[in-house]
Write a protein that holds these residues in place. Structure first.
Motif: not given
Length: 871
Positions: A803-815
């Motif tokens: 769950k934590l990794a998924a949130v970080g992935l989305v944010i990192g992908f958008l940036v």
């Protein structure tokens, strides 16, 4: 005086404390004696004196607070306590120091290079008053000056107290390559640079063209090329076939005021001897750079206004195309101007992200450690300790770790400055390592100030937030030994993990972009076959003999003469009429007919130059397909006439077509003649010439067999036959590799940062999940006791990690989308390249699962009976 007394007392505070305690005890004893004389018993007198003086410890503290520095005392106590704690947990302290120190070291190493090129002024007199001056006309931008124009600028520009002229020159002496600067006679006197040995150049050295063949060596060149020979003054060396006398060695550390650093300085009057091409004093060319020293109390804005007025008045009588439209006046105090230092920005961003990633990692560790000290913190709060005081203590502990981290960072930066240039020269293509000069990179006060500031920022980053969260605790439960982390601590911990994953995704995606960019550039069809092609620069007086020697060698398949060897930089430009009185710029080159055979460059239409056309430099031309599309988009280029501008508008051009029109006799396939970064050059016009013609610089030859073995054999043969031949054969493949080299370096750096980010992320996720498992051991034990299987417990732990990794992935992908859009425009890759995003995201997901797997397996093997019995 009062402050001085307090400082003196603080310096001898232990002696003063003993004296104060003895004085208070003496006064108390005197009070007891007085009370006994008044008729009280000894015990009553002692109790009465105690009531009179109060608590002795508090009295000592109140007295010390008057003449001591209480905050300094508490700071010393915090430092001692922190050192004591870290000595008991060396593994924890070492992990934090290495993590932060490595990130600080990377940033400091980059800043050290930035400091050397952008922030450190040249070691000359008043460097910040030096300004480079140029002007722009209707046809040229950044126009230099002829020698006559320089003299007028020096004498009449109202903004300058004095001015100097320079021109770069890269020359050979035997097999050695020298970076030189041709300078006006007042160069050293205006800059205030004294000699280390001998003398510097003076006005008498630059009076007439071809006079005074003398040079001044740089201290670095004296040491590296001549072994620091103390008898170097008066020695003669050969440069470009001419003998020059060494009259001096410049002061240590001075390498000129332009980049790259210079190995020697010669009078500008020796331009014709050191640089092939038109004479500087008779041809009307304008290649000189002019740097002036602003008059005292004159601001740059006032200087620009005055210089613009002067330049417009000076060119008012010229043709309209040569009249000044605007001028440039920029500070020349450092090697790279701050506004031109944009190349450092991507590296700084990447390195700072690594530092933030390290801080987030350490902050999670510090938070877990602080939460494990809940009982200690609760007891302190229960006894009356103020929360700010505990926060200060925890931040002090972080600062104690930041100091050795900063020291480690300085050490890494020193190692990079000491051994980095050697590593750089070891990986660059060897034929061109000798052409590059680097500024000395040293650690100075700016670097140490940067490390100090970065260490403070890192301390705030990894210590303050955990300290604030750890001091928000339930006093009752904490004093009983339980840890009662509230929602804020959990949110902070999760946020730090999300930040780590997002930064890791961003860096890995950017790494993928650079790798794909490198692959794209190296797979680009440049239109030239450079394998088994060698290049040789030859002086005019030796060209005919060297050509005859090379043509007679059976290993040489074909040989061509060329004015500008391709892949050495942008082509020079010529203005070609497009009709209606307008002109468009096109790149041009002078080549012999064999040029197209040597490089395997096919003619798609028309014919090649004849030998007679080459010898006579006839007014004919072969154009590239891009040139044909530019000037004749709807008609056939063959037979068309090129209308050329009568004079050169490119200040770098030392050879120009001697005719106003040229007939197109052929169309060649497009080829990269300059930089592979921009892909195929948009235009190229080939004019005929021969090896004997003026200005033809080089030979390019295609050889049979192993090109490296042939190169060494030909070099030895030419050196034996022509002892005065300066220069040697260079493989064109290495010339191309030099252009690929920046892409490879950035790719290597990004891969290193990506791997480091991935490791930090794995460690961070593992630490957080392991801590959460330890905190939830009671809950997990109950689940197992109620029948939950090991697989279900593993899934429970892994789901929290994912769950934590998924949130970080989305944010990192958008940036990363914004960053990739910029990089894609520079590196010629697709904006949404699946080979960039999919591997990066998959790698981070796999790393998150691996980091959480071990704590999950450990949780599934917990013994519920021992956990519940302990609880």
């Amino acid at each position: 005086m009062r402050l001085w007394n307090r400082l003196c007392r603080f310096a001898r505070r232990r002696v003063a404390a003993r004296e104060l305690e003895e004085e208070l005890r003496a006064h108390r004893a005197m009070a007891e004696a007085r009370l006994q004389r008044e008729g009280l018993s000894a015990d009553d007198a002692r109790h009465a004196a105690a009531r009179l003086f109060g608590n002795m410890t508090l009295a000592l503290q109140d007295s010390r607070a008057i003449w001591n520095f209480a905050w300094l005392e508490s700071l010393a106590q915090d430092l001692r306590y922190a050192l004591h704690c870290f000595c008991k947990t060396p593994l924890f302290a070492g992990t934090v120091i290495v993590t932060i120190g490595l990130a600080l070291g990377l940033n400091t190493a980059l800043f050290t290079a930035f400091n050397a090129y952008v922030l450190s002024p040249f070691p000359v007199q008043d460097p910040y008053s030096l300004y480079e001056f140029w002007w722009n006309t209707h046809t040229t931008t950044g126009r230099g000056f002829s020698y006559d124009e320089f003299q007028h600028v020096s004498e009449q520009n109202p903004a300058f107290a004095d001015a100097i002229a320079m021109r770069r020159a890269q020359v050979t002496s035997g097999k050695d390559l020298f970076n030189g600067q041709l300078v006006s006679g007042n160069y050293f006197s205006m800059l205030g640079v004294p000699p280390e040995l001998g003398r510097t150049l003076g006005l008498s050295d630059a009076l007439a063209p071809g006079s005074n063949a003398v040079i001044v060596l740089s201290h670095a060149a004296w040491q590296s090329k001549f072994g620091g020979d103390p008898a170097i003054i008066g020695r003669r060396i050969q440069l470009q076939g001419h003998r020059f006398e060494i009259v001096g060695v410049a002061r240590r550390g001075f390498t000129g005021i332009i980049n790259p650093p210079a190995d020697f300085w010669a009078p500008v009057t020796m331009c014709a001897q050191l640089i092939d091409g038109p004479d500087l004093f008779t041809s009307g060319i304008h290649p000189l750079e002019v740097i002036g020293r602003l008059k005292p109390f004159l601001t740059p804005e006032q200087a620009r206004a005055a210089s613009l007025v002067f330049a417009k008045q000076f060119t008012a009588g010229r043709a309209s195309r040569d009249q000044v439209l605007s001028i440039g006046l920029e500070s020349d105090a450092t090697a790279v101007r701050l506004d031109n230092a944009a190349g450092f920005a991507p590296c700084f961003i990447a390195f700072i992200l690594v530092l933030l990633l390290a801080c987030a990692n350490v902050a999670n560790i510090m938070l877990a450690r602080a939460m494990a000290r809940q009982r200690e913190i609760g007891v302190r709060l229960a006894l009356g300790a103020a929360r700010p005081r505990l926060v200060r203590q925890l931040v002090t502990e972080g600062a104690v770790l930041a100091v050795p981290s900063a020291a480690l960072g300085c050490g890494i930066a020193w190692l990079a400055a000491r051994f980095g240039p050697g590593m750089f020269f070891s990986i660059i293509p060897p034929e061109f390592a000798r052409r590059i000069r680097l500024l000395p990179i040293e650690l100075d006060w700016r670097v140490f100030l940067f490390v100090f500031g970065a260490a403070i920022a890192a301390t705030i980053g990894f210590a303050l937030a955990p300290a604030l969260q750890a001091t928000r605790t339930d006093l009752v439960q904490a004093s009983r030994g339980g840890s009662a982390p509230h929602a804020g601590a959990g949110r902070l911990r999760n946020a730090l993990v999300v930040v780590q994953v997002a930064i890791c995704v961003l860096l890995l995606i950017c790494t993928g972009v650079l790798i794909r960019g490198e692959q794209r550039v190296e797979s680009l069809d440049i239109g030239l076959q450079v394998h088994e092609v060698l290049e040789l620069d030859v002086r005019p007086e030796l060209r005919t003999k060297v050509l005859a020697r090379l043509e007679s060698d059976p290993v040489v398949e074909s040989i061509a003469a060329v004015w500008r060897t391709p892949l050495y930089g942008e082509l020079r430009a010529v203005l070609v009429s497009t009709g209606s009185g307008s002109f468009a710029a096109a790149g041009y080159n002078f080549v012999s007919p064999e040029y197209f055979q040597v490089f395997g460059l096919p003619l798609t239409r028309g014919r090649n130059f004849t030998a007679d056309e080459a010898r006579g430099e006839s007014p004919v031309a072969i154009v590239s397909e891009a040139t044909a599309r530019l000037f004749w988009p709807h008609s056939e280029a063959l037979g068309q006439t090129l209308q050329l501008q009568s004079t050169s508008v490119d200040i770098r051009a030392d050879k120009y077509p001697p005719y106003a029109t040229a007939r197109v006799i052929g169309v060649a396939h497009d080829a990269v003649s300059g930089s592979v970064v921009t892909g195929q050059d948009p235009t190229c016009i080939y004019f005929p010439s021969s090896a004997a013609a003026n200005g033809m610089r080089s030979f390019v030859l295609r050889v049979r067999g192993n090109s490296e073995a042939v190169r060494q054999s030909l070099d030895t043969s030419l050196a034996t036959r022509f002892p005065n031949l300066d220069g040697h054969l260079a493989p064109m493949q290495q010339v191309l590799d030099v252009q690929y080299f920046p892409f490879r370096v950035f790719s290597w750096i990004s891969q290193g940062l990506g791997i480091l980010a991935l490791l930090l992320t794995v460690v961070g996720i593992y630490g957080v999940i392991a801590y959460l498992v330890s905190q939830r051991s009671r809950e997990i034990g109950i689940r197992i006791a109620l029948g939950a299987g090991g697989g279900r417990v593993v899934n429970l732990v892994l789901s929290q990690s994912l769950k934590l990794a998924a949130v970080g992935l989305v944010i990192g992908f958008l940036v990363s989308l914004a960053a990739v859009k910029i990089l894609a425009s520079l590196l010629m890759i697709h904006f949404l390249d699946p080979l960039v995003y999919v591997p990066a995201i998959a790698t981070v997901l796999f790393a998150a699962v691996c980091a959480a797997w071990l704590p999950a397996r450990r949780a599934s093997s917990l013994d519920p009976m021992s956990i519940l019995r302990h609880d």
